[in-house]
Design a protein around this motif. Structure first.
Motif, PDB file in Angstrom:
ATOM      1  N   GLN A 167       8.062   8.060  16.373  1.00  0.00           N
ATOM      2  CA  GLN A 167       9.443   8.381  16.028  1.00  0.00           C
ATOM      3  C   GLN A 167       9.380   9.303  14.813  1.00  0.00           C
ATOM      4  OE1 GLN A 167      12.158   7.531  17.778  1.00  0.00           O
ATOM      5  NE2 GLN A 167      10.900   6.392  19.257  1.00  0.00           N
ATOM      6  N   ILE A 168       9.920  10.493  14.915  1.00  0.00           N
ATOM      7  CA  ILE A 168       9.712  11.538  13.910  1.00  0.00           C
ATOM      8  C   ILE A 168      11.045  11.891  13.263  1.00  0.00           C
ATOM      9  CG2 ILE A 168       8.819  13.859  13.505  1.00  0.00           C
ATOM     10  CD1 ILE A 168       7.271  13.472  16.227  1.00  0.00           C
ATOM     11  N   LEU A 169      11.090  11.816  11.938  1.00  0.00           N
ATOM     12  CA  LEU A 169      12.292  12.141  11.160  1.00  0.00           C
ATOM     13  C   LEU A 169      12.120  13.552  10.610  1.00  0.00           C
ATOM     14  CD1 LEU A 169      12.500   8.755   9.216  1.00  0.00           C
ATOM     15  CD2 LEU A 169      13.611   9.346  11.385  1.00  0.00           C
ATOM     16  N   ALA A 170      12.770  14.517  11.221  1.00  0.00           N
ATOM     17  CA  ALA A 170      12.523  15.921  10.894  1.00  0.00           C
ATOM     18  C   ALA A 170      13.700  16.540  10.179  1.00  0.00           C
ATOM     19  CB  ALA A 170      12.214  16.706  12.170  1.00  0.00           C
TER      20      ALA A 170
ATOM     21  N   ALA B 239       5.539  16.948  21.231  1.00  0.00           N
ATOM     22  CA  ALA B 239       4.279  16.554  21.856  1.00  0.00           C
ATOM     23  C   ALA B 239       3.747  15.250  21.276  1.00  0.00           C
ATOM     24  CB  ALA B 239       3.237  17.658  21.665  1.00  0.00           C
ATOM     25  N   LEU B 240       4.267  14.859  20.114  1.00  0.00           N
ATOM     26  CA  LEU B 240       3.798  13.651  19.441  1.00  0.00           C
ATOM     27  C   LEU B 240       4.757  12.481  19.607  1.00  0.00           C
ATOM     28  CD1 LEU B 240       2.666  15.317  16.077  1.00  0.00           C
ATOM     29  CD2 LEU B 240       1.231  14.769  18.059  1.00  0.00           C
ATOM     30  N   GLY B 241       6.015  12.746  19.980  1.00  0.00           N
ATOM     31  CA  GLY B 241       6.965  11.645  20.106  1.00  0.00           C
ATOM     32  C   GLY B 241       8.394  12.131  20.149  1.00  0.00           C
ATOM     33  N   THR B 242       9.303  11.258  19.756  1.00  0.00           N
ATOM     34  CA  THR B 242      10.736  11.545  19.770  1.00  0.00           C
ATOM     35  C   THR B 242      11.160  12.097  18.416  1.00  0.00           C
ATOM     36  OG1 THR B 242      11.148   9.774  21.363  1.00  0.00           O
ATOM     37  CG2 THR B 242      13.028  10.543  20.075  1.00  0.00           C
ATOM     38  N   VAL B 243      11.847  13.227  18.434  1.00  0.00           N
ATOM     39  CA  VAL B 243      12.257  13.907  17.208  1.00  0.00           C
ATOM     40  C   VAL B 243      13.702  13.538  16.890  1.00  0.00           C
ATOM     41  CG1 VAL B 243      12.493  16.129  16.044  1.00  0.00           C
ATOM     42  CG2 VAL B 243      10.710  15.809  17.795  1.00  0.00           C
ATOM     43  N   ARG B 244      13.916  13.096  15.644  1.00  0.00           N
ATOM     44  CA  ARG B 244      15.264  12.758  15.173  1.00  0.00           C
ATOM     45  C   ARG B 244      15.589  13.672  13.993  1.00  0.00           C
ATOM     46  NH1 ARG B 244      16.909   7.794  17.293  1.00  0.00           N
ATOM     47  NH2 ARG B 244      15.273   6.753  18.496  1.00  0.00           N
ATOM     48  N   ARG B 245      16.655  14.410  14.121  1.00  0.00           N
ATOM     49  CA  ARG B 245      17.026  15.388  13.091  1.00  0.00           C
ATOM     50  C   ARG B 245      17.696  14.673  11.920  1.00  0.00           C
ATOM     51  NH1 ARG B 245      18.217  21.054  13.347  1.00  0.00           N
ATOM     52  NH2 ARG B 245      18.022  21.796  11.191  1.00  0.00           N
ATOM     53  N   VAL B 246      17.254  14.986  10.721  1.00  0.00           N
ATOM     54  CA  VAL B 246      17.767  14.401   9.488  1.00  0.00           C
ATOM     55  C   VAL B 246      18.259  15.538   8.602  1.00  0.00           C
ATOM     56  CG1 VAL B 246      17.216  12.930   7.513  1.00  0.00           C
ATOM     57  CG2 VAL B 246      16.148  12.483   9.716  1.00  0.00           C
ATOM     58  N   ASP B 247      19.228  15.252   7.745  1.00  0.00           N
ATOM     59  CA  ASP B 247      19.880  16.311   6.972  1.00  0.00           C
ATOM     60  C   ASP B 247      18.937  17.109   6.083  1.00  0.00           C
ATOM     61  OD1 ASP B 247      22.354  15.951   8.015  1.00  0.00           O
ATOM     62  OD2 ASP B 247      23.131  14.727   6.383  1.00  0.00           O
ATOM     63  N   ASP B 248      18.083  16.422   5.324  1.00  0.00           N
ATOM     64  CA  ASP B 248      17.269  17.125   4.337  1.00  0.00           C
ATOM     65  C   ASP B 248      15.957  16.385   4.110  1.00  0.00           C
ATOM     66  OD1 ASP B 248      17.719  15.106   2.150  1.00  0.00           O
ATOM     67  OD2 ASP B 248      19.781  15.800   2.409  1.00  0.00           O
ATOM     68  N   ALA B 249      15.040  17.055   3.443  1.00  0.00           N
ATOM     69  CA  ALA B 249      13.692  16.514   3.257  1.00  0.00           C
ATOM     70  C   ALA B 249      13.712  15.219   2.460  1.00  0.00           C
ATOM     71  CB  ALA B 249      12.811  17.551   2.559  1.00  0.00           C
ATOM     72  N   SER B 250      14.538  15.162   1.424  1.00  0.00           N
ATOM     73  CA  SER B 250      14.612  13.963   0.602  1.00  0.00           C
ATOM     74  C   SER B 250      15.062  12.758   1.423  1.00  0.00           C
ATOM     75  CB  SER B 250      15.564  14.195  -0.574  1.00  0.00           C
ATOM     76  OG  SER B 250      15.713  13.017  -1.338  1.00  0.00           O
ATOM     77  N   THR B 251      16.076  12.971   2.273  1.00  0.00           N
ATOM     78  CA  THR B 251      16.576  11.882   3.112  1.00  0.00           C
ATOM     79  C   THR B 251      15.516  11.438   4.110  1.00  0.00           C
ATOM     80  OG1 THR B 251      18.851  12.651   2.890  1.00  0.00           O
ATOM     81  CG2 THR B 251      18.364  11.197   4.745  1.00  0.00           C
ATOM     82  N   ALA B 252      14.819  12.380   4.707  1.00  0.00           N
ATOM     83  CA  ALA B 252      13.755  12.032   5.657  1.00  0.00           C
ATOM     84  C   ALA B 252      12.684  11.193   4.980  1.00  0.00           C
ATOM     85  CB  ALA B 252      13.146  13.301   6.248  1.00  0.00           C
TER      86      ALA B 252
END
Length: 414
Positions: A143-146, A163-176
């Protein structure tokens, strides 16, 4: 309050995904980096690896020069231990990065470090910490927080991440970064709960295999299933994928790495972390799999004995048990009838008449927590005495004649 978005990006394969051929430099070939490089190479992607240690366990082409690796790559994927490592490596390759490259960071770092990395001048940056360990990488089930400020960079990174898993879009790097640490805090808490369950089962004389069978049926089931090879009595290994040199299963996610993450979380949140002590020290060592934190021996009886003597004192009303439990210099402190009191041990013992309370059969006492740290320990206890419930907090020390209670503070719930 900011509206924090956490949206799943569908895992679909487009024509662009199928035709785009990235050269991917994987910087960091530890357990996760090796698994990532292997997974990507197994999907016919052009992968080159580099590791700071100089060891090259990954079955992909490697180089001893990180600059050489990134000079060939349009995607630079970081799989490093912490924020300082990310900064050092990016500084080292800054002049070798291609102008059209993107930096894709899967490392677990502090929120402030993630924000700083995202602001650094250079190629577009995608912060993408992952949930899951080596088996999840191998199965393409991370599970990827991008997070990316640059939309084009996110779109270019997405096929690699998918290719590595499920991508979940997050607002910003700090939040991820913060979400990743919180997720690992939940994991640490589950390990603490599993440790307590196994300790209680051992105290009851239950067979470990039978206990694990039943725990798999409950709320800890997924964790027990994943970590069962480390929980059934075999020693946890510390090597790469497969097994350790001793034949025991190799660590997927180490105690040292999770302890590092919990230190980052505590520093960022300024909030106590109950699961922290379970990850500190212990006979397994920092390179053992996190499951070893659930198998550490129970607190020694020597630490528990003064607490048991304290319970006997309440049960019998015999002050002698309190004198056995406490140091002679101990203080007992709390609020009594609205006034703060600080009793000496003699003052405290004078409160007990030498016999049990009339309602003793209905009273109960429970040791809630004990954490030992070398020659000191802390403990909490709940006492239900008629209409009153007490929370007792103890500081214990290992004195010349064994463990004793140095001080007690209490709170009375009427």
């Amino acid at each position: 309050m900011r509206d924090l978005r956490l949206s799943q990006v569908p895992r679909c394969t487009t024509v662009a995904d199928m035709t785009a051929q990235h050269t991917i430099a994987v910087l960091g070939l530890g357990r996760m980096g090796t698994a990532v490089a292997t997974r990507l190479a197994g999907q016919d992607r052009d992968v080159i690896g580099w590791t700071r240690s100089g060891r090259t366990p990954a079955p992909v082409p490697t180089t001893t020069d990180p600059g050489e690796a990134v000079a060939k790559a349009d995607v630079v994927l970081l799989a490093l231990f912490d924020g300082p490592a990310c900064r050092q490596v990016l500084d080292a390759v800054r002049d070798s990065l291609r102008p059209d490259a993107i930096v894709l960071n899967t490392s677990t770092v502090a929120p402030a470090e993630a924000a700083e990395l995202a602001r650094r001048p250079g190629p577009p940056y995608v912060h993408a910490p992952v949930l899951g360990s080596v088996p999840a990488v191998e199965a393409g089930a991370l599970q990827i927080l991008a997070a990316a400020d640059d939309e084009d960079a996110f779109e270019r990174a997405h096929p690699v991440l998918a290719a590595l898993g499920t991508v979940r879009r997050v607002d910003d790097a700090s939040t991820a970064a913060a979400l990743k640490l919180v997720a690992n805090s939940g994991l640490a808490g589950a390990l603490t709960a599993l440790r307590d369950a196994l300790r209680q089962a051992d105290a009851l004389g239950l067979a470990r295999a039978q206990v694990l069978d039943v725990l798999e049926l409950g709320q800890l089931g997924a964790l027990v299933t994943r970590k069962r090879p480390f929980l059934d009595g075999r020693a946890a290994g510390s090597g790469g994928a497969g097994t350790s040199g001793s034949g025991a299963p190799a660590a997927h996610f180490t105690i040292g790495a999770l302890a590092k993450d919990m230190t980052l979380l505590a520093a960022a949140s300024h909030t106590p972390l109950r699961a922290g002590p379970a990850l500190d020290g212990g006979p397994a060592g920092p390179e053992a799999d996190i499951a070893a934190a659930a198998t550490v021996p129970a607190v020694p009886d020597a630490v528990l004995e003064p607490l048991r003597a304290y319970i006997r004192g309440h049960a019998t009303g015999d002050p002698g048990h309190f004198r056995a439990a406490f140091l002679p210099t101990a203080r007992i402190e709390g609020i009594r009838d609205g006034v703060f009191v600080s009793w000496s041990l003699d003052d405290y013992c004078a409160l007990f008449p030498g016999g049990p309370a009339p309602d003793e059969p209905s009273r109960s006492r429970r040791v809630d927590t004990v954490d030992a740290h070398g020659t000191v320990a802390t403990a909490t206890m709940t006492l239900r005495h008629g209409a009153d419930t007490f929370t007792d907090v103890f500081l214990l020390v290992r004195a010349t004649d064994g463990w004793r209670i140095a001080n007690k503070a209490y709170h009375r719930h009427s």
